[in-house]
Design a protein around this motif. Structure first.
Motif, PDB file in Angstrom:
ATOM      1  N   THR A 168      83.084  76.000  57.814  1.00  0.00           N
ATOM      2  CA  THR A 168      83.238  77.068  56.541  1.00  0.00           C
ATOM      3  C   THR A 168      83.656  75.978  55.480  1.00  0.00           C
ATOM      4  O   THR A 168      83.188  75.910  54.354  1.00  0.00           O
ATOM      5  N   ASP A 169      84.524  74.951  55.951  1.00  0.00           N
ATOM      6  CA  ASP A 169      85.099  74.047  54.744  1.00  0.00           C
ATOM      7  C   ASP A 169      83.749  73.295  54.224  1.00  0.00           C
ATOM      8  O   ASP A 169      83.633  72.883  53.170  1.00  0.00           O
ATOM      9  N   ARG A 184      86.748  82.152  45.524  1.00  0.00           N
ATOM     10  CA  ARG A 184      85.657  81.162  45.722  1.00  0.00           C
ATOM     11  C   ARG A 184      86.067  79.914  44.819  1.00  0.00           C
ATOM     12  O   ARG A 184      85.867  78.606  45.591  1.00  0.00           O
ATOM     13  N   THR A 185      86.395  79.788  43.937  1.00  0.00           N
ATOM     14  CA  THR A 185      87.015  78.834  43.109  1.00  0.00           C
ATOM     15  C   THR A 185      88.197  78.839  41.870  1.00  0.00           C
ATOM     16  O   THR A 185      88.291  80.256  41.764  1.00  0.00           O
ATOM     17  N   TYR A 207      86.064  68.402  54.077  1.00  0.00           N
ATOM     18  CA  TYR A 207      85.202  69.148  54.783  1.00  0.00           C
ATOM     19  C   TYR A 207      85.529  69.212  56.219  1.00  0.00           C
ATOM     20  O   TYR A 207      84.967  69.873  57.055  1.00  0.00           O
ATOM     21  N   HIS A 236      91.094  83.559  51.089  1.00  0.00           N
ATOM     22  CA  HIS A 236      89.770  83.852  51.391  1.00  0.00           C
ATOM     23  C   HIS A 236      88.994  84.840  50.367  1.00  0.00           C
ATOM     24  O   HIS A 236      87.999  85.097  50.326  1.00  0.00           O
ATOM     25  N   ASP A 245      80.530  73.710  54.403  1.00  0.00           N
ATOM     26  CA  ASP A 245      79.835  74.643  53.564  1.00  0.00           C
ATOM     27  C   ASP A 245      80.407  74.742  52.004  1.00  0.00           C
ATOM     28  O   ASP A 245      79.681  74.314  50.943  1.00  0.00           O
ATOM     29  N   ARG A 246      81.618  74.861  52.106  1.00  0.00           N
ATOM     30  CA  ARG A 246      82.345  74.886  50.686  1.00  0.00           C
ATOM     31  C   ARG A 246      82.385  73.800  49.869  1.00  0.00           C
ATOM     32  O   ARG A 246      81.950  73.738  48.820  1.00  0.00           O
ATOM     33  N   ILE A 281      90.202  75.925  48.428  1.00  0.00           N
ATOM     34  CA  ILE A 281      89.105  76.417  47.445  1.00  0.00           C
ATOM     35  C   ILE A 281      88.954  75.206  46.495  1.00  0.00           C
ATOM     36  O   ILE A 281      89.730  74.486  46.308  1.00  0.00           O
ATOM     37  N   THR A 333      87.730  69.214  45.552  1.00  0.00           N
ATOM     38  CA  THR A 333      86.856  70.323  46.500  1.00  0.00           C
ATOM     39  C   THR A 333      87.592  70.293  48.117  1.00  0.00           C
ATOM     40  O   THR A 333      88.409  69.120  48.386  1.00  0.00           O
ATOM     41  N   ASP A 363      78.498  72.989  48.816  1.00  0.00           N
ATOM     42  CA  ASP A 363      77.954  73.680  47.672  1.00  0.00           C
ATOM     43  C   ASP A 363      78.666  73.171  46.223  1.00  0.00           C
ATOM     44  O   ASP A 363      78.232  73.117  45.100  1.00  0.00           O
TER      45      ASP A 363
END
Length: 506
Positions: free
Chosen positions: A206-207, A173-174, A195, A170, A209-210, A124, A192, A213
């Protein structure tokens, strides 16, 4: 055989520990009701009403433009839920799986302020910033703020399922690690997720996108590339190309002590050349090492942080949103002009044709379609104006609720942070480079701290003059803010280019 000082935890103890953490992550403090209502209204406008308008007609780059709006709103949502990062310059650390981001952050801090050095597979986005008391806060998937222990945060990684038999991570979010010993009071560092993972070298969806963002919501980016790789990978380049070009970026070549000085020089030069060829603008490429004796100091990065920490960034959301919506309004205006031209052309043709000409029916159909298009486009402009007014009204109310003014920016505000006297600031950079000519000059190294000062807080003045080099001047004047000058600088690192600009203004 001696007995261990502490007994190993039993399976029941481990299960109880994970259940406690699960309960903690699901039972947090919600935002105030007024803030929650305003955020829900923003979500409806951005995720439902605007896309419905786009479906009536939109430019080819509408996905990218809307992505900027979504990213700005999501960053605002986070600051509402975790206000400890509000009003601070946020530096995001990005890179591939196990590139060394967390290790570099701890080295920059000069002490392991992150709890036991977060696992390099951090799952996260994790921020670290200054506060009066040490704390660990997190935002769960329900939008609630929860408080964790250092051990809780440390246990949440990609290996959680294998090690603990659970996937509590999961639910979050942060997270924000607050430390009194953090050296920059007006700055936050963001670690972060990588990726990509070894089993997904081109990026785990998933990673990725996180990470995307999180990085598109920061003020500047340190992209970490391991010297072990010898190059910046193609997957790194692909990911960097998806990040906002307006965010200033620095590439840090980590673990530089593992290579010879000659190898590092070649690696840095290759990365610079590759980035330029892919049109990815960066402030600098700097080799670094956590070993102080290795000859690769961290000062190029800490100097940047010192400069950025002196800034007081305004909430970026209103400006980002308005800049992203403005091209859509221009697109509708352009389509309206074309429809008007079509209708005018058919009207003129109809007036010139005899009454019995067989082409009249076709022209009348084209004319009717142009009229219908004009009516549709006018209605779209009206709808966009109404949505824009509502959106900024909600943002202003949200700012009042959070004691952070967020008025709708004026056209003058959209010109960027004090973009005046740009040439004077560029001149100062190049003069400093000329004064320090030598090995650094030969390999194209820029004065990173000076460039950071320009992108963060340039002096005032006005870009005016007699434009014999009109194309270059127009390029500079079209930049939404000074930070976007970085790609231009990387392609034109020469005193001759600067001289031509100065003479053009004389």
């Amino acid at each position: 055989m001696t007995e261990p000082l502490l007994p190993e935890p039993s399976d029941a103890d481990l299960a109880a520990s994970r259940l406690r953490l699960l309960s903690t992550c699901l039972r947090g403090d919600a935002v105030p009701e007024q803030v929650g209502t305003l955020l829900a209204e923003l979500h409806a406008i951005v995720h439902e009403e605007l896309p419905a308008l786009y479906r009536q007609g939109s430019p080819a780059d509408i996905v990218d433009l809307h992505g900027e709006v979504v990213g700005a709103i999501e960053a605002l949502r986070q600051s509402c839920n975790l206000p400890v990062t509000g009003g601070k310059w946020i530096v995001g650390f990005g890179g591939a799986f196990s590139a060394g981001k967390s290790t570099l952050i701890n080295a920059l801090l000069g002490a392991p302020l992150l709890p036991a050095e977060l696992d390099p597979t951090t799952s996260i986005a994790t921020y670290i910033t200054h506060g009066e008391t040490d704390d660990v806060l997190a935002l769960n998937v329900l939008g609630q703020r929860v408080r964790l222990s250092d051990d809780d945060l440390r246990s949440i990684s990609h290996d959680e399922l294998r090690v603990h038999g659970s996937e509590v991570g999961h639910l979050l979010r942060t997270a924000v690690v607050v430390r009194n010993g953090f050296p920059w009071h007006h700055l936050a560092l963001a670690d972060t997720p990588g990726y990509s993972k070894p089993e997904h070298p081109d990026g785990d969806p998933t990673d990725a996108d996180r990470a995307r963002d999180a990085l598109n919501a920061v003020h500047s980016i340190v992209w970490v590339v391991s010297a072990d790789n010898g190059v910046i990978s193609d997957s790194d380049l692909k990911f960097l190309s998806t990040l906002s070009a307006a965010i200033p970026k620095v590439v840090a070549v980590s673990r530089a002590d593992r290579k010879s000085p000659e190898d590092i020089k070649q690696i840095v030069a290759l990365i610079r050349r590759t980035l330029a060829e892919r049109n990815i603008g960066v402030l600098d490429v700097v080799p670094v090492s956590r070993r102080r004796s290795a000859g690769y100091p961290l000062t190029p990065l800490t100097d940047l942080f010192d400069a950025w920490s002196r800034q007081r960034p305004a909430p970026p959301c209103p400006r980002t949103v308005k800049l992203a919506l403005r091209p859509y309004a221009r697109y509708i205006d352009g389509e309206l002009v074309r429809a008007h031209e079509h209708m005018g052309a058919t009207n003129r043709a109809l007036a010139m044709l005899p009454a019995d000409d067989g082409a009249i029916a076709t022209l009348e159909a084209i004319n009717a379609q142009a009229r219908a298009d004009m009516d549709r486009l006018k209605a779209m402009l009206t709808s966009l104006a109404a949505l824009t007014r509502r959106l900024f009204h909600v943002l202003e109310n949200l700012g009042d609720a959070m004691s952070t003014p967020m008025p709708e920016p004026s056209e003058l505000d959209l010109l960027g942070p004090k973009r005046l006297a740009l040439i004077a600031n560029l001149s100062a950079i190049f003069q400093r480079r000329a004064a320090g000519a030598g090995a650094d000059e030969a390999d194209g190294t820029t004065d990173t701290a000076a460039l950071a000062a320009v992108t963060a807080d340039p002096a005032s003045g006005t870009v005016v003059g007699n434009n014999r080099h009109a194309a270059i001047w127009q390029t500079l004047n079209d930049l939404p803010d000074v930070c976007n000058a970085a790609p231009l600088l990387r392609r034109h690192l020469s005193l001759a280019w600067l001289d031509s600009l100065n003479h053009a203004d004389s």
